[in-house]
Design a protein around this motif. Structure first.
Motif, PDB file in Angstrom:
ATOM      1  N   LEU A 172       0.832  -1.206   0.000  1.00 28.73           N
ATOM      2  CA  LEU A 172       0.000   0.000   0.000  1.00 28.73           C
ATOM      3  C   LEU A 172       0.867   1.257   0.000  1.00 28.73           C
ATOM      4  CD1 LEU A 172      -2.736   1.417   0.210  1.00 28.73           C
ATOM      5  CD2 LEU A 172      -2.598   1.136   2.701  1.00 28.73           C
ATOM      6  N   LEU A 173       1.940   1.250   0.801  1.00 28.57           N
ATOM      7  CA  LEU A 173       2.866   2.376   0.824  1.00 28.57           C
ATOM      8  C   LEU A 173       3.496   2.587  -0.548  1.00 28.57           C
ATOM      9  CD1 LEU A 173       4.462   4.553   2.367  1.00 28.57           C
ATOM     10  CD2 LEU A 173       6.113   2.765   3.006  1.00 28.57           C
ATOM     11  N   HIS A 174       3.769   1.479  -1.231  1.00 32.48           N
ATOM     12  CA  HIS A 174       4.318   1.581  -2.582  1.00 32.48           C
ATOM     13  C   HIS A 174       3.330   2.278  -3.518  1.00 32.48           C
ATOM     14  CE1 HIS A 174       6.981   0.270  -5.865  1.00 32.48           C
ATOM     15  NE2 HIS A 174       5.860   0.158  -6.571  1.00 32.48           N
ATOM     16  N   GLY A 175       2.045   1.943  -3.360  1.00 31.12           N
ATOM     17  CA  GLY A 175       1.026   2.607  -4.165  1.00 31.12           C
ATOM     18  C   GLY A 175       0.950   4.091  -3.891  1.00 31.12           C
ATOM     19  N   VAL A 176       1.046   4.458  -2.615  1.00 31.58           N
ATOM     20  CA  VAL A 176       1.031   5.881  -2.253  1.00 31.58           C
ATOM     21  C   VAL A 176       2.249   6.591  -2.851  1.00 31.58           C
ATOM     22  CG1 VAL A 176       1.167   7.516  -0.323  1.00 31.58           C
ATOM     23  CG2 VAL A 176      -0.288   5.479  -0.144  1.00 31.58           C
ATOM     24  N   ALA A 177       3.400   5.922  -2.803  1.00 30.07           N
ATOM     25  CA  ALA A 177       4.614   6.507  -3.370  1.00 30.07           C
ATOM     26  C   ALA A 177       4.507   6.644  -4.883  1.00 30.07           C
ATOM     27  CB  ALA A 177       5.826   5.656  -3.001  1.00 30.07           C
ATOM     28  N   SER A 178       3.849   5.672  -5.529  1.00 25.05           N
ATOM     29  CA  SER A 178       3.621   5.770  -6.968  1.00 25.05           C
ATOM     30  C   SER A 178       2.758   6.988  -7.285  1.00 25.05           C
ATOM     31  CB  SER A 178       2.944   4.494  -7.478  1.00 25.05           C
ATOM     32  OG  SER A 178       2.661   4.576  -8.858  1.00 25.05           O
ATOM     33  N   LEU A 179       1.790   7.224  -6.431  1.00 25.89           N
ATOM     34  CA  LEU A 179       0.958   8.426  -6.578  1.00 25.89           C
ATOM     35  C   LEU A 179       1.817   9.677  -6.455  1.00 25.89           C
ATOM     36  CD1 LEU A 179      -2.117   9.166  -6.853  1.00 25.89           C
ATOM     37  CD2 LEU A 179      -2.118   9.415  -4.370  1.00 25.89           C
ATOM     38  N   GLY A 180       2.767   9.639  -5.524  1.00 21.38           N
ATOM     39  CA  GLY A 180       3.653  10.780  -5.313  1.00 21.38           C
ATOM     40  C   GLY A 180       4.551  11.068  -6.498  1.00 21.38           C
ATOM     41  N   THR A 181       5.067  10.018  -7.137  1.00 15.86           N
ATOM     42  CA  THR A 181       5.943  10.250  -8.293  1.00 15.86           C
ATOM     43  C   THR A 181       5.182  10.852  -9.468  1.00 15.86           C
ATOM     44  OG1 THR A 181       5.595   7.962  -9.066  1.00 15.86           O
ATOM     45  CG2 THR A 181       7.541   8.392  -7.697  1.00 15.86           C
ATOM     46  N   GLY A 182       3.872  10.593  -9.516  1.00 15.57           N
ATOM     47  CA  GLY A 182       3.065  11.194 -10.571  1.00 15.57           C
ATOM     48  C   GLY A 182       2.633  12.608 -10.233  1.00 15.57           C
ATOM     49  N   ALA A 183       2.314  12.838  -8.963  1.00 14.63           N
ATOM     50  CA  ALA A 183       1.857  14.162  -8.542  1.00 14.63           C
ATOM     51  C   ALA A 183       2.986  15.185  -8.552  1.00 14.63           C
ATOM     52  CB  ALA A 183       1.243  14.072  -7.143  1.00 14.63           C
ATOM     53  N   PHE A 184       4.207  14.725  -8.276  1.00 16.83           N
ATOM     54  CA  PHE A 184       5.366  15.623  -8.258  1.00 16.83           C
ATOM     55  C   PHE A 184       6.283  15.251  -9.421  1.00 16.83           C
ATOM     56  CE2 PHE A 184       3.941  15.374  -3.839  1.00 16.83           C
ATOM     57  CZ  PHE A 184       3.792  16.725  -3.535  1.00 16.83           C
ATOM     58  N   ALA A 185       6.186  16.012 -10.482  1.00 14.73           N
ATOM     59  CA  ALA A 185       6.995  15.730 -11.673  1.00 14.73           C
ATOM     60  C   ALA A 185       8.451  16.052 -11.414  1.00 14.73           C
ATOM     61  CB  ALA A 185       6.485  16.571 -12.849  1.00 14.73           C
ATOM     62  N   CYS A 186       9.332  15.285 -12.040  1.00 15.37           N
ATOM     63  CA  CYS A 186      10.750  15.621 -11.923  1.00 15.37           C
ATOM     64  C   CYS A 186      11.067  16.797 -12.853  1.00 15.37           C
ATOM     65  CB  CYS A 186      11.628  14.413 -12.244  1.00 15.37           C
ATOM     66  SG  CYS A 186      11.553  13.824 -13.947  1.00 15.37           S
ATOM     67  N   ASP A 187      12.180  17.455 -12.583  1.00 18.19           N
ATOM     68  CA  ASP A 187      12.597  18.580 -13.411  1.00 18.19           C
ATOM     69  C   ASP A 187      13.008  18.080 -14.801  1.00 18.19           C
ATOM     70  OD1 ASP A 187      12.172  20.182 -11.222  1.00 18.19           O
ATOM     71  OD2 ASP A 187      14.268  20.162 -10.582  1.00 18.19           O
ATOM     72  N   PRO A 188      13.131  18.972 -15.787  1.00 13.81           N
ATOM     73  CA  PRO A 188      13.544  18.554 -17.128  1.00 13.81           C
ATOM     74  C   PRO A 188      14.823  17.719 -17.086  1.00 13.81           C
ATOM     75  CG  PRO A 188      12.835  20.829 -17.175  1.00 13.81           C
ATOM     76  CD  PRO A 188      12.851  20.426 -15.725  1.00 13.81           C
ATOM     77  N   GLY A 189      14.758  16.532 -17.679  1.00 13.33           N
ATOM     78  CA  GLY A 189      15.910  15.635 -17.660  1.00 13.33           C
ATOM     79  C   GLY A 189      16.012  14.793 -16.408  1.00 13.33           C
ATOM     80  N   CYS A 190      15.323  15.183 -15.352  1.00 10.85           N
ATOM     81  CA  CYS A 190      15.276  14.464 -14.065  1.00 10.85           C
ATOM     82  C   CYS A 190      16.602  14.441 -13.308  1.00 10.85           C
ATOM     83  CB  CYS A 190      14.778  13.036 -14.243  1.00 10.85           C
ATOM     84  SG  CYS A 190      13.033  12.925 -14.745  1.00 10.85           S
ATOM     85  N   THR A 191      17.620  15.156 -13.798  1.00  7.59           N
ATOM     86  CA  THR A 191      18.903  15.216 -13.082  1.00  7.59           C
ATOM     87  C   THR A 191      19.405  16.662 -13.022  1.00  7.59           C
ATOM     88  OG1 THR A 191      20.077  14.714 -15.147  1.00  7.59           O
ATOM     89  CG2 THR A 191      19.600  12.865 -13.654  1.00  7.59           C
ATOM     90  N   PRO A 192      18.640  17.574 -12.412  1.00  4.51           N
ATOM     91  CA  PRO A 192      19.037  18.983 -12.366  1.00  4.51           C
ATOM     92  C   PRO A 192      20.162  19.219 -11.355  1.00  4.51           C
ATOM     93  CG  PRO A 192      17.080  18.651 -11.056  1.00  4.51           C
ATOM     94  CD  PRO A 192      17.368  17.329 -11.707  1.00  4.51           C
ATOM     95  N   THR A 193      20.948  20.240 -11.594  1.00 10.41           N
ATOM     96  CA  THR A 193      22.006  20.586 -10.638  1.00 10.41           C
ATOM     97  C   THR A 193      21.420  21.238  -9.391  1.00 10.41           C
ATOM     98  OG1 THR A 193      22.306  22.681 -11.823  1.00 10.41           O
ATOM     99  CG2 THR A 193      23.756  20.840 -12.424  1.00 10.41           C
ATOM    100  N   GLU A 194      20.297  21.952  -9.559  1.00 10.98           N
ATOM    101  CA  GLU A 194      19.601  22.557  -8.423  1.00 10.98           C
ATOM    102  C   GLU A 194      18.149  22.083  -8.433  1.00 10.98           C
ATOM    103  OE1 GLU A 194      20.000  26.773  -8.451  1.00 10.98           O
ATOM    104  OE2 GLU A 194      22.200  26.742  -8.412  1.00 10.98           O
ATOM    105  N   PRO A 195      17.879  20.947  -7.785  1.00 10.08           N
ATOM    106  CA  PRO A 195      16.536  20.344  -7.830  1.00 10.08           C
ATOM    107  C   PRO A 195      15.476  21.254  -7.212  1.00 10.08           C
ATOM    108  CG  PRO A 195      18.172  18.804  -6.969  1.00 10.08           C
ATOM    109  CD  PRO A 195      18.820  20.147  -7.004  1.00 10.08           C
ATOM    110  N   SER A 196      14.311  21.248  -7.822  1.00 12.82           N
ATOM    111  CA  SER A 196      13.166  21.983  -7.293  1.00 12.82           C
ATOM    112  C   SER A 196      12.514  21.177  -6.178  1.00 12.82           C
ATOM    113  CB  SER A 196      12.147  22.224  -8.411  1.00 12.82           C
ATOM    114  OG  SER A 196      11.602  20.983  -8.846  1.00 12.82           O
TER     115      SER A 196
END
Length: 216
Positions: free
Chosen positions: A91-115
């Protein structure tokens, strides 16, 4: 086993297929996307051509499937505290999956200064890894203790070992820029195949066998 129990557990069989088709479908709308090189998260990254709908095709439906499967797992093995703990981790994994969708990674997903969104995405991803790896380790103990399925015990251990090993490869690939997508897909693909195997085992195991399960 009730019809509801079977329906809930069957969702675990669909999870790997959903991810496979969802990622493939989404990538069709991302010109030049490379499965072997790019992270799946880049499909929903800020500024990506698929950012608007990727979470709705992948992260959010998968979160629901994980939640339903966790419910089925808890109902099916409710006499075992260890199994209930594994259901909570799913269930926690499902919640975390929801989190990865709700919070998009920055362009390229490897920024020098993460948002902030990137930090939350990374935290959600870490929880996804830890939750399923720990759940698999719990089922190594469960399967061996009950002696009902040495195959499930071996598969659970293999899942945990591959998950940990490929995380190390992913870390190295993130530095070299080579084959990150491949290692990520092996990492998550093996974990989801384990979920499907656990669902299959839970569906096939006679209800009477539940009496063999330890309470602790």
């Amino acid at each position: 086993m009730t019809t509801l129990d079977r329906a809930l557990l069957t969702t675990g069989l669909f999870i790997p297929l959903w991810l496979l088709l969802g990622v493939w479908f989404t990538a069709q709308a991302y010109p030049g996307y490379q499965h072997l090189q790019q992270a799946m998260s880049q499909l929903g990254a800020t500024g990506a051509p698929t950012a608007a709908f990727s979470p709705w095709v992948n992260n959010f439906p998968l979160a629901l499937l994980f939640a339903l499967f966790a419910w089925g797992l808890a109902r099916r093995w409710r006499r075992s505290n260890v199994a209930l703990a594994s259901a909570l981790l799913v269930l926690l994994h499902g919640v975390a999956s929801l989190g990865t969708g709700a919070f998009a990674c920055d362009p390229g997903c490897t920024p020098t200064e993460p948002s902030f969104s990137q930090h939350m995405h990374n935290l959600s991803g870490l929880l996804m890894f830890l939750s399923l790896t720990l759940a698999a380790l719990l089922w190594v103990w469960m399967a061996l203790r009950t002696a009902d399925s040495r195959l499930l015990a071996s598969g659970s251990l293999l899942c945990a070992v591959v998950s940990i090993g490929t995380v190390a490869l992913m870390a190295r690939a993130a530095e070299t820029g080579q084959l990150f997508g491949l290692y990520q897909r092996i990492n998550y693909g093996v974990a989801l195949l384990w979920i499907a195997g656990l669902a299959w085992y839970s569906l096939r195991q006679p209800v009477s066998g539940q009496a063999k399960l330890p309470v602790a």
